[in-house]
Design a protein around this motif. Sequence first.
Motif, PDB file in Angstrom:
ATOM      1  N   THR A 106       0.943   0.835  -9.070  1.00  0.00           N
ATOM      2  CA  THR A 106       0.133   1.762  -8.290  1.00  0.00           C
ATOM      3  C   THR A 106       1.000   2.534  -7.307  1.00  0.00           C
ATOM      4  O   THR A 106       1.781   1.940  -6.571  1.00  0.00           O
ATOM      5  N   THR A 107       0.832   3.837  -7.269  1.00  0.00           N
ATOM      6  CA  THR A 107       1.522   4.646  -6.266  1.00  0.00           C
ATOM      7  C   THR A 107       0.679   4.679  -4.995  1.00  0.00           C
ATOM      8  O   THR A 107      -0.492   4.329  -5.013  1.00  0.00           O
ATOM      9  N   TRP A 108       1.288   5.135  -3.933  1.00  0.00           N
ATOM     10  CA  TRP A 108       0.511   5.196  -2.682  1.00  0.00           C
ATOM     11  C   TRP A 108      -0.607   6.207  -2.805  1.00  0.00           C
ATOM     12  O   TRP A 108      -1.643   6.072  -2.152  1.00  0.00           O
ATOM     13  N   VAL A 109      -0.417   7.218  -3.672  1.00  0.00           N
ATOM     14  CA  VAL A 109      -1.451   8.237  -3.814  1.00  0.00           C
ATOM     15  C   VAL A 109      -2.733   7.621  -4.338  1.00  0.00           C
ATOM     16  O   VAL A 109      -3.827   7.937  -3.862  1.00  0.00           O
ATOM     17  N   HIS A 147      -8.875   6.022   0.971  1.00  0.00           N
ATOM     18  CA  HIS A 147      -8.840   6.984   2.064  1.00  0.00           C
ATOM     19  C   HIS A 147      -8.506   6.307   3.389  1.00  0.00           C
ATOM     20  O   HIS A 147      -7.498   5.607   3.472  1.00  0.00           O
ATOM     21  N   THR A 188       0.811  -1.212   0.000  1.00  0.00           N
ATOM     22  CA  THR A 188       0.000   0.000   0.000  1.00  0.00           C
ATOM     23  C   THR A 188       0.845   1.262   0.000  1.00  0.00           C
ATOM     24  O   THR A 188       0.350   2.319  -0.316  1.00  0.00           O
ATOM     25  N   SER A 189       2.125   1.140   0.347  1.00  0.00           N
ATOM     26  CA  SER A 189       2.940   2.341   0.255  1.00  0.00           C
ATOM     27  C   SER A 189       3.657   2.421  -1.085  1.00  0.00           C
ATOM     28  O   SER A 189       4.495   3.291  -1.292  1.00  0.00           O
ATOM     29  N   GLY A 190       3.322   1.530  -2.001  1.00  0.00           N
ATOM     30  CA  GLY A 190       3.823   1.661  -3.365  1.00  0.00           C
ATOM     31  C   GLY A 190       5.236   1.152  -3.572  1.00  0.00           C
ATOM     32  O   GLY A 190       5.953   1.651  -4.428  1.00  0.00           O
ATOM     33  N   SER A 210       1.139  13.885  -8.214  1.00  0.00           N
ATOM     34  CA  SER A 210       0.461  12.700  -7.684  1.00  0.00           C
ATOM     35  C   SER A 210       0.738  11.475  -8.540  1.00  0.00           C
ATOM     36  O   SER A 210       0.332  10.381  -8.188  1.00  0.00           O
ATOM     37  N   VAL A 225      -7.478   2.420   3.829  1.00  0.00           N
ATOM     38  CA  VAL A 225      -6.182   1.839   3.531  1.00  0.00           C
ATOM     39  C   VAL A 225      -5.284   1.827   4.765  1.00  0.00           C
ATOM     40  O   VAL A 225      -4.407   0.983   4.906  1.00  0.00           O
ATOM     41  N   PHE A 238      -3.700   4.551  -3.972  1.00  0.00           N
ATOM     42  CA  PHE A 238      -4.300   3.774  -2.883  1.00  0.00           C
ATOM     43  C   PHE A 238      -5.104   4.694  -1.966  1.00  0.00           C
ATOM     44  O   PHE A 238      -6.249   4.414  -1.634  1.00  0.00           O
ATOM     45  N   PHE A 239      -4.479   5.810  -1.596  1.00  0.00           N
ATOM     46  CA  PHE A 239      -5.144   6.698  -0.651  1.00  0.00           C
ATOM     47  C   PHE A 239      -6.348   7.369  -1.299  1.00  0.00           C
ATOM     48  O   PHE A 239      -7.384   7.545  -0.666  1.00  0.00           O
ATOM     49  N   PHE A 240      -6.199   7.722  -2.548  1.00  0.00           N
ATOM     50  CA  PHE A 240      -7.278   8.392  -3.272  1.00  0.00           C
ATOM     51  C   PHE A 240      -8.502   7.485  -3.351  1.00  0.00           C
ATOM     52  O   PHE A 240      -9.625   7.937  -3.193  1.00  0.00           O
ATOM     53  N   TRP A 288       5.690  -0.101  -7.086  1.00  0.00           N
ATOM     54  CA  TRP A 288       5.929   0.976  -8.039  1.00  0.00           C
ATOM     55  C   TRP A 288       7.414   1.329  -8.048  1.00  0.00           C
ATOM     56  O   TRP A 288       8.018   1.484  -9.109  1.00  0.00           O
ATOM     57  N   GLN A 317       6.435   9.201  -7.107  1.00  0.00           N
ATOM     58  CA  GLN A 317       6.823   9.234  -5.705  1.00  0.00           C
ATOM     59  C   GLN A 317       8.310   8.940  -5.618  1.00  0.00           C
ATOM     60  O   GLN A 317       8.903   8.379  -6.534  1.00  0.00           O
ATOM     61  N   PHE A 364      -0.965  14.083   1.446  1.00  0.00           N
ATOM     62  CA  PHE A 364      -1.793  13.823   0.271  1.00  0.00           C
ATOM     63  C   PHE A 364      -2.262  15.127  -0.363  1.00  0.00           C
ATOM     64  O   PHE A 364      -2.240  15.298  -1.580  1.00  0.00           O
TER      65      PHE A 364
END
Lengths: 309, 783
Positions: free
Chosen positions: B401-404, B411, A209-211, A239, B414, B406-408, A214, A242, A299
């Motif tokens: 997938t970036t963390w953004v 929210h 989940t922290s990418g 966005s 996650v 996931f968060f987008f 990627w 990262q 974010f």
Amino acid sequence: MFLIECKCPNGMYCPLFKVDQMMEWSSRRSVVRMNGDKFRRFVKAPPRNYSVIVMFTALQPQRQCSVCRQANEEYQVLANSWRYSSAFSNKLFFTVVDYDEGADVFQQLNMNSAPTFMHFPAKGKPKRADTFDLQRIGFASEQLAKWIADRTDVQIRVFRPPNYSGTIALALLVSLVGGLLYLRRNNLEFIYNKTGWAMAALCVVFAMTSGQMWNHIRGPPYAHKNPQNGQVSYIHGSSQAQFVAESHIILLLNAAITMGMVLLNEAATSKGDVGKRRIICLVGLGLVVFFFSFLLSIFRSKYHGYPYR
Amino acid sequence: MKSSPNKGVLLQYWLSGALGGWGGTSDGKHKASTNAGGSVHGNSRPGAAGGGGGKVGLSGGLTQPAGWQSLLSFSILFLACLAGFSSRLFAVIRFESIIHEFDPWFNYRSTHHLTTNGFYEFLNWFDERAWYPLGRIVGGTVYPGLMVTAGLIHYVLNLLHITVHIRDVCVFLAPVFSGLTAISTFLLTRELWNQGAGLLAACFIAIVPGYISRSVAGSFDNEGIAIFALQFTYYLWVKSVKTGSVFWTIGCCLSYFYMVSAWGGYVFIINLIPLHVFVLLLMQRYSRRVYIAYSTFYIVGLVLSMQIPFVGFQPIRTSEHMAAAGVFALLQAYAFLQYLKDRLTRQEFQTLFFLGVSLAAGMVFLTVIYLTYTGLYVRLLTCYAKIHIPIIASVSEHQPTTWVSFFFDLHILVCTFPAGLWFCIKNINDERVFVALYAISAVYFAGVMVRLMLTLTPVVCMLSAVAFSSVFEHYMGDDTKREKPPEKAEEGLGPNIKSIVTMLMLMLLMMFAVHCTWVTSNAYSSPSVVLASYNHDGTRNILDDFREAYYWLRQNTDEHARVMSWWDYGYQIAGMANRTTLVDNNTWNNSHIALVGKAMSSNESAAYQIMRSLDVDYVLIIFGGVIGYSGDDINKFLWMVRIAEGEHPKDIRESDYFTPQGEFRVDKAGSPTLLNCLMYKMSYYRFGEMQVRRGALTPPGFDRTRNAEIGNKDIKFKHLEEAFTSEHWLVRIYKVKKLDNREPLDHKLRSVVPKQKYTSKKVPLMLGGEFALQVWRDSFRFS
């Protein structure tokens, strides 16, 4: 060596002898190292009946060119594939010019970046397309082979020496785990330890989940250092991308929020001193609220136009 | 349990807050939702009633609270469905009831074909309007579940004399199914944890953006119904593992069959369920229930899945399905050994035998699973994520997938769902093993590819619901009841802390609801067929250029005209203009697409050769330079070049389209190859005469998308002519001229000037003539 001294009637080095010399060198090493003098004789001087691929690079450790080293590995793979292929002939040679051995060549060719790949055709001068477009295509040896096939009509099938390191590492890991299990065969309780398994599962989840995937695929820099004022930014402005550091920060934030939730639950269920449980509860709540608002602000700084705080 | 009613009330309140977030324009929304809300209602009743019944049995003597509980949970579930349905209607309210984007247009077109011509005609449909001149066998190359579902609903409604157009059925299908997804998520979570968590999970999945992104009204796509099928299959699987009854397992197989008919993502199920069984075996949680459930599921599910024409014999051939077969064999061996263990007496020999065989079987299975997963991993990595095949890399969904994101898309969920996973693993049982495996595998796949975020979303909702529910359970208890049993008095944390925790948690959930509404409204609710732009005072301009242009094609061109465009617009042209296309979004034939890309990136005469050979009548391009639309063909142009280069490396080179500095520019500094290629010329034809922003200091021919004055303003066509340009120049259509009657000569005609020179040369000859005359005279004199 004496072949070099033999001169053709017109006073130039004879192409026949030059190609023999090149063959001898490249049979010894698949990539021929050149200095300025050799470069002018065997690559620049006109009577030639062979093409030369030259890598201009700076491999000395004090130059600190990590790209050069990676490019060199790919280049060696390609040159070896050519050297040991059945189609190996005296039509094409791979050479390298290091900046510290032939700085004059770099000046002569008006070149100020390394690594650069150039093709010197058998006839005529190198054209624009004879310089490999490193920025765009990258330096994978397959791409280099494609470019060479395009420029010289010599097809090279890239053969990479199989990479055993992954297999060895896996075997090592398996044997280590197996050995550990064998040593502790009388006490296998720890396999049934739920906390350990839960930790492992959470690690996978946080990494994803922290990418980190990627990062693995795209390979971003760790952080960005602004060349003007030397400020280091850990958070990428867009966005769509990262930094590695950024993903680590997010990993920690996610883990902190999760820990807060778990602590909240612990405080309510555990049987112990009420005051202690109150503190645990407040700590958990603080973790959740504080780190979530921190996450939200990161974010917000990345996702422009996001209206909420 | 005791806190559940209170929780329900608060949830209701929270949901109404979420509902209230949309502001005043809810009249049309409620009108639209009554119809489909009815069907949600009808379907939800048995599930909720069953839940209520279970509660009554559990609560025993407390009949009154149980009645309240079932009523509350039913109404919460109904409100969640309603919220899920109505939050997907932004696009319908803002624009109209219209099919969105690209792929849904194909689905809509085939559904239309199904309803007009019948099911068998649809299965045998050969579509000659796609991939000219190849055509496409539609019946054998689609997952028909979506079309059949929509067609069936349409048929039933018409049978009841509720005459709706098939388009409206298609538009509202995904929101209706999102309601069903909420119900099945509730059922699954109730099986895993408890009823409160189930209700929370239903509320989460109803509004979470990660799922809304694929199921807004109008996005008539496979994923919309597939997530419902996925969740429902998992629910029935958990149920059958719990009960060990063949009845539930057959239900699971039927649901799996529906999933196979709906989406290619069924591979996820057929790998996850065997994995669950395998892990249960490893954990020594083998039981008869597992044996019955898996054996039945594997056999019946296999046979059923092979009934779909597009799947065919894949389940027994391809590597993705091999893990299921391996686990089936392993389970049989294990069960056989268990049987032997009961019969045989020599215990020592028995255990040795058992160990040896299970080890061997385990090794075999591990190699199978290793091969499968490395195959899958390599495919996922190389095919989608890495940039090997440009046509796949060019699709933005196939990126990691970036963390953004996931968060987008998730929210707060996650951050909290790992806590739910933690609770599940700490209090493990058979079905929680399943949800843990589900979470870990889904999070891995979602990390590899943005698109698979969709399969992650349900499990995140469930686990977050578990986390929140367990917190609420402890902190939201009403103190009056707790005081009654006096022995519990010492463990209270105090009402202040409890209420603070509750308030803050509710605040977080409120933020989540607001975030979901904002994301849905801003990011996921644009049809992309109709564009909207907002002025400074908030008024809105609708840019309907796409439909204008497609309608022009439909009305003004020959019925069998062939339209060339980039593949993105193939389905829309086929769906809206009803004309033959060369390539479309079903990108199975790379070389054909590369040929179109080559035509677009060659110069006009070379392109004309290609277009002649492909019988092209019209060329359609998207040009956003006038209004500043960034998704136009010039911005996609490099992908066309790359794809063309992949197939025709001798003719097209990407580097030719860059400036020597390696930039892609359309102004004067751009490379001459770019300034003279067909795509450039078609995009900017007559654009140089146009002053885009009136009053501003921009020169004529200023491209607003790329902020540059174009470099080639003097564009003339030889083989094409402009046929149509839409109001905002968004769509431009060119007609390809036929060959001239007579081949024009490529050299100039001989001019008449040399004749004059010839006459002037005669002057000396005249002199000669005189001379001859004189000679003649002389000779005469002699005679």
